[in-house]
Write a protein that holds these residues in place. Structure first.
Motif, PDB file in Angstrom:
ATOM      1  N   GLY A 216      13.068   2.536  -5.368  1.00 48.78           N
ATOM      2  CA  GLY A 216      14.406   3.210  -5.933  1.00 48.78           C
ATOM      3  C   GLY A 216      15.352   3.365  -4.637  1.00 48.78           C
ATOM      4  O   GLY A 216      15.603   2.157  -4.158  1.00 48.78           O
ATOM      5  N   PRO A 217      15.976   4.262  -4.226  1.00 46.16           N
ATOM      6  CA  PRO A 217      16.844   4.455  -3.128  1.00 46.16           C
ATOM      7  C   PRO A 217      16.344   4.508  -1.751  1.00 46.16           C
ATOM      8  O   PRO A 217      16.820   4.707  -0.654  1.00 46.16           O
ATOM      9  CB  PRO A 217      17.627   5.775  -3.446  1.00 46.16           C
ATOM     10  CG  PRO A 217      16.624   6.486  -4.172  1.00 46.16           C
ATOM     11  CD  PRO A 217      15.974   5.510  -5.141  1.00 46.16           C
ATOM     12  N   SER A 218      14.740   4.839  -1.698  1.00 42.63           N
ATOM     13  CA  SER A 218      14.134   4.879  -0.640  1.00 42.63           C
ATOM     14  C   SER A 218      13.608   3.553  -0.002  1.00 42.63           C
ATOM     15  O   SER A 218      13.132   2.790  -0.827  1.00 42.63           O
ATOM     16  CB  SER A 218      13.118   6.044  -0.704  1.00 42.63           C
ATOM     17  OG  SER A 218      13.711   7.126  -0.919  1.00 42.63           O
ATOM     18  N   LEU A 219      13.083   3.677   1.268  1.00 45.43           N
ATOM     19  CA  LEU A 219      12.346   2.474   1.565  1.00 45.43           C
ATOM     20  C   LEU A 219      10.715   2.874   1.482  1.00 45.43           C
ATOM     21  O   LEU A 219      10.274   4.210   1.703  1.00 45.43           O
ATOM     22  CB  LEU A 219      12.308   2.298   3.103  1.00 45.43           C
ATOM     23  CG  LEU A 219      13.713   1.363   3.338  1.00 45.43           C
ATOM     24  CD1 LEU A 219      13.922   1.200   4.943  1.00 45.43           C
ATOM     25  CD2 LEU A 219      13.909   0.053   2.539  1.00 45.43           C
ATOM     26  N   ALA A 220       9.793   1.852   1.166  1.00 47.24           N
ATOM     27  CA  ALA A 220       8.351   2.187   1.063  1.00 47.24           C
ATOM     28  C   ALA A 220       7.708   1.116   1.901  1.00 47.24           C
ATOM     29  O   ALA A 220       8.316   0.034   2.160  1.00 47.24           O
ATOM     30  CB  ALA A 220       8.012   2.391  -0.366  1.00 47.24           C
ATOM     31  N   CYS A 221       6.379   1.366   2.401  1.00 46.67           N
ATOM     32  CA  CYS A 221       5.389   0.491   3.129  1.00 46.67           C
ATOM     33  C   CYS A 221       4.118   0.451   2.114  1.00 46.67           C
ATOM     34  O   CYS A 221       3.707   1.553   1.765  1.00 46.67           O
ATOM     35  CB  CYS A 221       5.169   0.914   4.536  1.00 46.67           C
ATOM     36  SG  CYS A 221       3.719   0.162   5.138  1.00 46.67           S
ATOM     37  N   VAL A 222       3.664  -0.843   1.874  1.00 44.52           N
ATOM     38  CA  VAL A 222       2.484  -0.799   0.776  1.00 44.52           C
ATOM     39  C   VAL A 222       1.658  -1.728   1.585  1.00 44.52           C
ATOM     40  O   VAL A 222       2.046  -2.832   2.170  1.00 44.52           O
ATOM     41  CB  VAL A 222       3.038  -1.504  -0.639  1.00 44.52           C
ATOM     42  CG1 VAL A 222       1.835  -1.885  -1.251  1.00 44.52           C
ATOM     43  CG2 VAL A 222       3.702  -0.310  -1.297  1.00 44.52           C
ATOM     44  N   ASN A 223       0.320  -1.789   1.331  1.00 45.57           N
ATOM     45  CA  ASN A 223      -0.729  -2.563   2.090  1.00 45.57           C
ATOM     46  C   ASN A 223      -0.528  -3.732   1.218  1.00 45.57           C
ATOM     47  O   ASN A 223      -0.846  -3.696  -0.060  1.00 45.57           O
ATOM     48  CB  ASN A 223      -2.017  -1.751   1.841  1.00 45.57           C
ATOM     49  CG  ASN A 223      -3.064  -2.604   2.743  1.00 45.57           C
ATOM     50  OD1 ASN A 223      -3.403  -3.885   2.433  1.00 45.57           O
ATOM     51  ND2 ASN A 223      -3.601  -1.866   3.565  1.00 45.57           N
ATOM     52  N   VAL A 224      -0.447  -4.984   1.442  1.00 49.91           N
ATOM     53  CA  VAL A 224      -0.619  -6.458   0.998  1.00 49.91           C
ATOM     54  C   VAL A 224      -1.904  -6.629   0.271  1.00 49.91           C
ATOM     55  O   VAL A 224      -1.938  -7.280  -0.630  1.00 49.91           O
ATOM     56  CB  VAL A 224       0.099  -7.403   1.787  1.00 49.91           C
ATOM     57  CG1 VAL A 224      -1.082  -7.832   2.791  1.00 49.91           C
ATOM     58  CG2 VAL A 224       0.438  -8.621   0.890  1.00 49.91           C
TER      59      VAL A 224
END
Length: 311
Positions: A216-224
Protein backbone atom coordinates in the motif's frame (compact mmCIF):
# COMPACT_ATOMS: atom_id res chain seq x y z
CA UNK A 1 17.21 23.50 -22.90
CA UNK A 2 15.35 21.18 -25.31
CA UNK A 3 17.55 19.74 -28.07
CA UNK A 4 14.76 18.26 -30.18
CA UNK A 5 11.11 17.18 -29.94
CA UNK A 6 8.97 14.61 -31.72
CA UNK A 7 5.20 14.84 -31.90
CA UNK A 8 2.46 12.59 -33.25
CA UNK A 9 -0.87 13.60 -34.76
CA UNK A 10 -2.70 11.42 -32.24
CA UNK A 11 -3.23 12.12 -28.54
CA UNK A 12 -4.03 9.85 -25.61
CA UNK A 13 -5.80 11.05 -22.46
CA UNK A 14 -7.59 9.47 -19.51
CA UNK A 15 -8.79 11.13 -16.33
CA UNK A 16 -6.65 9.27 -13.78
CA UNK A 17 -3.20 9.89 -15.26
CA UNK A 18 -3.82 12.69 -17.73
CA UNK A 19 -2.50 13.04 -21.30
CA UNK A 20 0.60 11.72 -22.99
CA UNK A 21 2.65 8.57 -23.39
CA UNK A 22 2.93 5.99 -20.61
CA UNK A 23 6.10 4.04 -21.44
CA UNK A 24 9.71 4.98 -20.77
CA UNK A 25 11.66 5.17 -24.07
CA UNK A 26 14.53 2.75 -24.64
CA UNK A 27 17.96 4.03 -25.71
CA UNK A 28 20.17 1.69 -27.73
CA UNK A 29 22.79 2.09 -30.44
CA UNK A 30 22.25 5.83 -30.93
CA UNK A 31 18.50 5.37 -31.31
CA UNK A 32 15.43 6.13 -29.20
CA UNK A 33 12.70 3.47 -29.23
CA UNK A 34 9.44 5.08 -28.08
CA UNK A 35 6.15 3.21 -27.66
CA UNK A 36 3.21 5.59 -27.44
CA UNK A 37 -0.02 5.12 -25.49
CA UNK A 38 -2.01 4.63 -28.72
CA UNK A 39 0.27 1.84 -29.95
CA UNK A 40 2.68 3.68 -32.27
CA UNK A 41 6.29 2.51 -32.08
CA UNK A 42 8.75 5.16 -33.27
CA UNK A 43 12.46 4.60 -33.81
CA UNK A 44 14.23 7.96 -33.73
CA UNK A 45 17.77 9.17 -34.23
CA UNK A 46 18.98 10.10 -30.75
CA UNK A 47 21.07 12.97 -32.10
CA UNK A 48 18.35 14.92 -33.90
CA UNK A 49 14.99 13.16 -33.36
CA UNK A 50 14.46 12.25 -37.01
CA UNK A 51 12.26 9.20 -37.65
CA UNK A 52 14.18 6.13 -38.81
CA UNK A 53 11.08 3.97 -39.02
CA UNK A 54 7.65 3.74 -37.42
CA UNK A 55 5.02 1.03 -36.92
CA UNK A 56 1.55 0.86 -35.42
CA UNK A 57 1.90 -2.15 -33.13
CA UNK A 58 -1.78 -2.03 -32.19
CA UNK A 59 -2.73 -2.46 -35.85
CA UNK A 60 -0.06 -5.08 -36.45
CA UNK A 61 -1.38 -7.21 -33.57
CA UNK A 62 -5.06 -6.30 -33.99
CA UNK A 63 -5.33 -5.15 -30.37
CA UNK A 64 -7.41 -2.36 -28.87
CA UNK A 65 -5.99 0.39 -26.68
CA UNK A 66 -6.46 -0.58 -23.01
CA UNK A 67 -8.09 1.81 -20.57
CA UNK A 68 -4.78 3.32 -19.38
CA UNK A 69 -3.08 3.15 -22.77
CA UNK A 70 -0.17 1.05 -23.95
CA UNK A 71 2.41 1.39 -21.19
CA UNK A 72 5.18 -1.20 -21.72
CA UNK A 73 8.65 -0.05 -22.74
CA UNK A 74 10.31 -1.49 -25.86
CA UNK A 75 12.91 -4.22 -25.35
CA UNK A 76 15.93 -4.22 -27.67
CA UNK A 77 17.67 -7.61 -27.95
CA UNK A 78 20.19 -8.53 -30.67
CA UNK A 79 18.60 -7.45 -33.96
CA UNK A 80 15.05 -7.22 -32.59
CA UNK A 81 12.90 -4.67 -30.80
CA UNK A 82 10.01 -6.27 -28.91
CA UNK A 83 6.88 -4.54 -27.61
CA UNK A 84 3.81 -5.79 -25.76
CA UNK A 85 0.59 -4.15 -26.99
CA UNK A 86 -2.19 -5.12 -24.56
CA UNK A 87 -0.51 -8.33 -23.44
CA UNK A 88 0.42 -9.55 -26.92
CA UNK A 89 4.03 -9.68 -28.09
CA UNK A 90 5.49 -8.59 -31.40
CA UNK A 91 9.12 -8.42 -32.52
CA UNK A 92 10.37 -6.09 -35.26
CA UNK A 93 13.58 -6.12 -37.24
CA UNK A 94 15.82 -3.37 -35.87
CA UNK A 95 17.09 -2.31 -39.29
CA UNK A 96 13.89 -2.34 -41.33
CA UNK A 97 10.96 -2.31 -38.88
CA UNK A 98 9.45 -5.38 -40.54
CA UNK A 99 7.64 -7.78 -38.18
CA UNK A 100 9.71 -10.90 -37.44
CA UNK A 101 7.29 -12.74 -35.15
CA UNK A 102 4.25 -12.19 -32.96
CA UNK A 103 2.52 -14.08 -30.18
CA UNK A 104 -1.07 -13.27 -29.13
CA UNK A 105 -0.29 -13.92 -25.45
CA UNK A 106 -3.60 -12.26 -24.74
CA UNK A 107 -5.21 -9.94 -22.23
CA UNK A 108 -4.40 -6.42 -21.14
CA UNK A 109 -1.19 -5.66 -19.32
CA UNK A 110 0.81 -2.58 -18.46
CA UNK A 111 4.18 -4.21 -17.83
CA UNK A 112 7.05 -4.53 -20.30
CA UNK A 113 8.57 -7.56 -22.04
CA UNK A 114 11.65 -8.70 -20.16
CA UNK A 115 14.66 -10.75 -21.21
CA UNK A 116 15.60 -13.59 -18.86
CA UNK A 117 18.13 -16.39 -19.16
CA UNK A 118 16.86 -19.49 -17.36
CA UNK A 119 19.00 -22.63 -17.37
CA UNK A 120 21.01 -21.15 -20.24
CA UNK A 121 17.94 -20.42 -22.41
CA UNK A 122 17.24 -16.78 -23.30
CA UNK A 123 13.52 -16.07 -23.29
CA UNK A 124 11.06 -13.18 -23.22
CA UNK A 125 8.86 -13.06 -20.12
CA UNK A 126 5.67 -10.99 -19.89
CA UNK A 127 2.88 -10.67 -17.34
CA UNK A 128 -0.71 -10.25 -18.53
CA UNK A 129 -4.21 -10.64 -17.08
CA UNK A 130 -3.96 -14.43 -17.18
CA UNK A 131 -0.56 -14.78 -15.56
CA UNK A 132 3.06 -14.90 -16.66
CA UNK A 133 4.08 -16.18 -20.08
CA UNK A 134 7.50 -16.94 -21.54
CA UNK A 135 8.27 -17.17 -25.26
CA UNK A 136 11.34 -18.16 -27.25
CA UNK A 137 13.48 -15.20 -28.28
CA UNK A 138 14.21 -16.31 -31.88
CA UNK A 139 10.62 -17.15 -32.94
CA UNK A 140 8.12 -16.14 -30.22
CA UNK A 141 6.91 -19.70 -29.56
CA UNK A 142 5.49 -20.12 -26.05
CA UNK A 143 7.77 -21.99 -23.63
CA UNK A 144 5.73 -21.91 -20.41
CA UNK A 145 2.90 -20.08 -18.69
CA UNK A 146 2.18 -19.65 -14.97
CA UNK A 147 -1.47 -18.84 -14.32
CA UNK A 148 -2.16 -16.13 -11.72
CA UNK A 149 -4.90 -13.76 -12.90
CA UNK A 150 -4.63 -10.05 -12.16
CA UNK A 151 -3.96 -6.66 -13.68
CA UNK A 152 -0.14 -6.54 -13.80
CA UNK A 153 1.86 -3.34 -14.05
CA UNK A 154 5.20 -4.08 -12.37
CA UNK A 155 7.95 -6.23 -13.82
CA UNK A 156 8.67 -9.86 -12.99
CA UNK A 157 11.98 -10.05 -11.14
CA UNK A 158 14.51 -12.78 -11.89
CA UNK A 159 16.47 -13.68 -8.77
CA UNK A 160 18.67 -16.74 -9.46
CA UNK A 161 18.50 -20.45 -10.26
CA UNK A 162 15.13 -20.12 -12.01
CA UNK A 163 13.49 -18.18 -9.15
CA UNK A 164 11.17 -15.38 -10.35
CA UNK A 165 9.26 -12.91 -8.18
CA UNK A 166 5.80 -11.98 -9.49
CA UNK A 167 3.12 -9.43 -8.63
CA UNK A 168 -0.16 -9.16 -10.52
CA UNK A 169 -2.04 -6.34 -8.76
CA UNK A 170 -2.26 -4.31 -5.53
CA UNK A 171 -4.44 -6.89 -3.75
CA UNK A 172 -2.84 -10.27 -4.40
CA UNK A 173 0.63 -9.62 -2.95
CA UNK A 174 3.77 -11.25 -4.33
CA UNK A 175 4.66 -14.80 -5.36
CA UNK A 176 7.94 -16.64 -5.81
CA UNK A 177 8.03 -19.35 -8.47
CA UNK A 178 10.81 -21.61 -9.68
CA UNK A 179 11.08 -22.32 -13.41
CA UNK A 180 13.16 -25.19 -14.77
CA UNK A 181 13.50 -27.21 -17.98
CA UNK A 182 11.92 -30.66 -18.01
CA UNK A 183 11.43 -33.48 -20.46
CA UNK A 184 9.38 -32.05 -23.32
CA UNK A 185 9.00 -28.57 -21.84
CA UNK A 186 9.31 -26.51 -18.66
CA UNK A 187 8.05 -26.68 -15.09
CA UNK A 188 6.95 -23.72 -12.97
CA UNK A 189 6.39 -24.37 -9.26
CA UNK A 190 4.93 -21.96 -6.72
CA UNK A 191 7.32 -21.62 -3.76
CA UNK A 192 5.26 -19.20 -1.68
CA UNK A 193 2.69 -16.41 -1.95
CA UNK A 194 2.59 -13.52 0.52
CA UNK A 195 0.19 -10.62 0.98
CA UNK A 196 2.70 -8.82 3.21
CA UNK A 197 3.93 -6.78 0.24
CA UNK A 198 1.32 -5.54 -2.25
CA UNK A 199 2.89 -3.31 -4.93
CA UNK A 200 0.70 -1.55 -7.47
CA UNK A 201 2.95 0.07 -10.07
CA UNK A 202 5.97 0.31 -7.76
CA UNK A 203 9.04 -1.83 -8.29
CA UNK A 204 10.49 -3.95 -5.49
CA UNK A 205 14.20 -4.58 -4.92
CA UNK A 206 16.16 -7.45 -3.40
CA UNK A 207 19.10 -6.89 -1.06
CA UNK A 208 20.87 -9.43 1.13
CA UNK A 209 18.15 -12.10 0.81
CA UNK A 210 15.31 -9.68 1.57
CA UNK A 211 12.66 -8.05 -0.60
CA UNK A 212 11.94 -4.34 -0.07
CA UNK A 213 8.76 -3.01 -1.64
CA UNK A 214 5.48 -1.18 -1.18
CA UNK A 215 2.62 -2.56 0.89
CA UNK A 216 0.00 0.00 0.00
CA UNK A 217 1.45 3.42 0.93
CA UNK A 218 4.13 1.99 3.25
CA UNK A 219 7.44 0.24 2.70
CA UNK A 220 7.86 -3.36 3.85
CA UNK A 221 10.70 -5.86 4.14
CA UNK A 222 10.06 -9.55 3.40
CA UNK A 223 12.34 -12.59 3.65
CA UNK A 224 12.94 -13.92 0.14
CA UNK A 225 13.19 -17.52 1.38
CA UNK A 226 9.72 -17.80 2.93
CA UNK A 227 7.78 -14.58 2.30
CA UNK A 228 7.60 -13.63 5.98
CA UNK A 229 7.51 -9.91 6.70
CA UNK A 230 10.27 -8.40 8.82
CA UNK A 231 8.92 -4.86 9.13
CA UNK A 232 6.59 -2.24 7.68
CA UNK A 233 6.87 1.52 8.02
CA UNK A 234 6.66 5.00 6.55
CA UNK A 235 4.02 6.65 4.37
CA UNK A 236 4.91 7.29 0.72
CA UNK A 237 1.59 6.90 -1.11
CA UNK A 238 1.92 5.39 -4.56
CA UNK A 239 5.58 6.26 -4.80
CA UNK A 240 8.65 4.57 -6.24
CA UNK A 241 11.95 3.32 -4.89
CA UNK A 242 15.44 2.32 -5.92
CA UNK A 243 18.31 0.58 -4.12
CA UNK A 244 21.70 2.07 -3.32
CA UNK A 245 23.21 -1.35 -2.60
CA UNK A 246 26.72 -0.21 -1.71
CA UNK A 247 25.31 1.97 1.06
CA UNK A 248 22.51 -0.37 2.26
CA UNK A 249 20.02 2.40 1.54
CA UNK A 250 16.66 2.61 -0.23
CA UNK A 251 15.90 5.87 -1.99
CA UNK A 252 12.13 6.38 -2.00
CA UNK A 253 10.10 9.05 -3.79
CA UNK A 254 6.59 9.64 -2.45
CA UNK A 255 3.63 10.31 -4.73
CA UNK A 256 3.70 13.93 -3.50
CA UNK A 257 7.33 14.45 -4.52
CA UNK A 258 9.11 13.89 -1.21
CA UNK A 259 12.52 12.22 -1.35
CA UNK A 260 13.43 9.86 1.51
CA UNK A 261 16.37 7.66 2.48
CA UNK A 262 15.53 4.42 4.30
CA UNK A 263 17.96 1.83 5.67
CA UNK A 264 17.91 -1.39 3.62
CA UNK A 265 18.35 -3.66 6.63
CA UNK A 266 16.05 -6.41 7.85
CA UNK A 267 16.19 -5.63 11.58
CA UNK A 268 13.85 -2.64 11.64
CA UNK A 269 12.41 0.23 9.60
CA UNK A 270 14.56 3.35 9.84
CA UNK A 271 13.99 6.52 7.79
CA UNK A 272 17.30 8.38 7.70
CA UNK A 273 16.15 11.61 6.04
CA UNK A 274 13.26 13.10 4.11
CA UNK A 275 12.67 16.38 2.27
CA UNK A 276 10.35 17.80 -0.44
CA UNK A 277 12.07 17.42 -3.82
CA UNK A 278 9.32 18.41 -6.29
CA UNK A 279 5.60 19.17 -6.06
CA UNK A 280 2.54 17.55 -7.59
CA UNK A 281 1.47 13.99 -8.34
CA UNK A 282 4.71 12.01 -8.70
CA UNK A 283 4.35 8.48 -10.07
CA UNK A 284 7.57 8.48 -12.08
CA UNK A 285 10.57 6.33 -11.25
CA UNK A 286 13.74 8.14 -10.05
CA UNK A 287 16.91 7.71 -12.11
CA UNK A 288 20.50 7.75 -10.92
CA UNK A 289 23.17 8.68 -13.50
CA UNK A 290 26.58 8.64 -11.84
CA UNK A 291 26.16 10.85 -8.79
CA UNK A 292 23.19 12.78 -10.26
CA UNK A 293 19.70 11.82 -9.11
CA UNK A 294 16.83 12.83 -11.42
CA UNK A 295 13.30 13.11 -10.02
CA UNK A 296 10.38 14.12 -12.21
CA UNK A 297 6.62 14.17 -12.68
CA UNK A 298 4.22 15.61 -15.23
CA UNK A 299 5.01 19.21 -14.20
CA UNK A 300 8.69 19.44 -13.33
CA UNK A 301 12.03 17.68 -13.02
CA UNK A 302 14.83 18.25 -10.52
CA UNK A 303 18.44 17.06 -10.37
CA UNK A 304 20.32 16.42 -7.13
CA UNK A 305 24.00 15.62 -6.69
CA UNK A 306 24.48 12.76 -4.22
CA UNK A 307 27.44 12.49 -1.89
CA UNK A 308 29.85 9.68 -2.78
CA UNK A 309 31.21 9.51 0.76
CA UNK A 310 28.30 7.58 2.26
CA UNK A 311 25.12 8.43 4.09
Amino acid sequence: EPIWQHRENVRFWESNSGPGPRATPTLSGGRVYAFGATGILNVLDAANGSVIWSRNAATDTETKTPIWGFAGSPLVVDDLVIVAPAGSLIAYDLATGEPRWSNPAGGDCYSSPQLMTISGVRQIVLQNVSGTVSVSLPDGIKLWQHDWPGNPIVQPMYIADGDILLSVDDRSGIRLITVAPASGGWTHIERWTSDRVKPYFNDSVIHQDHIYGFDGPSLACVNVKNGERQWKGGRYGRGQLMLLADQDVILAVSDKGDLALVKAVAEQFTEIARFPAITGKTWNHPVLAGDILLVRNGQEMAAFRLSLTGV
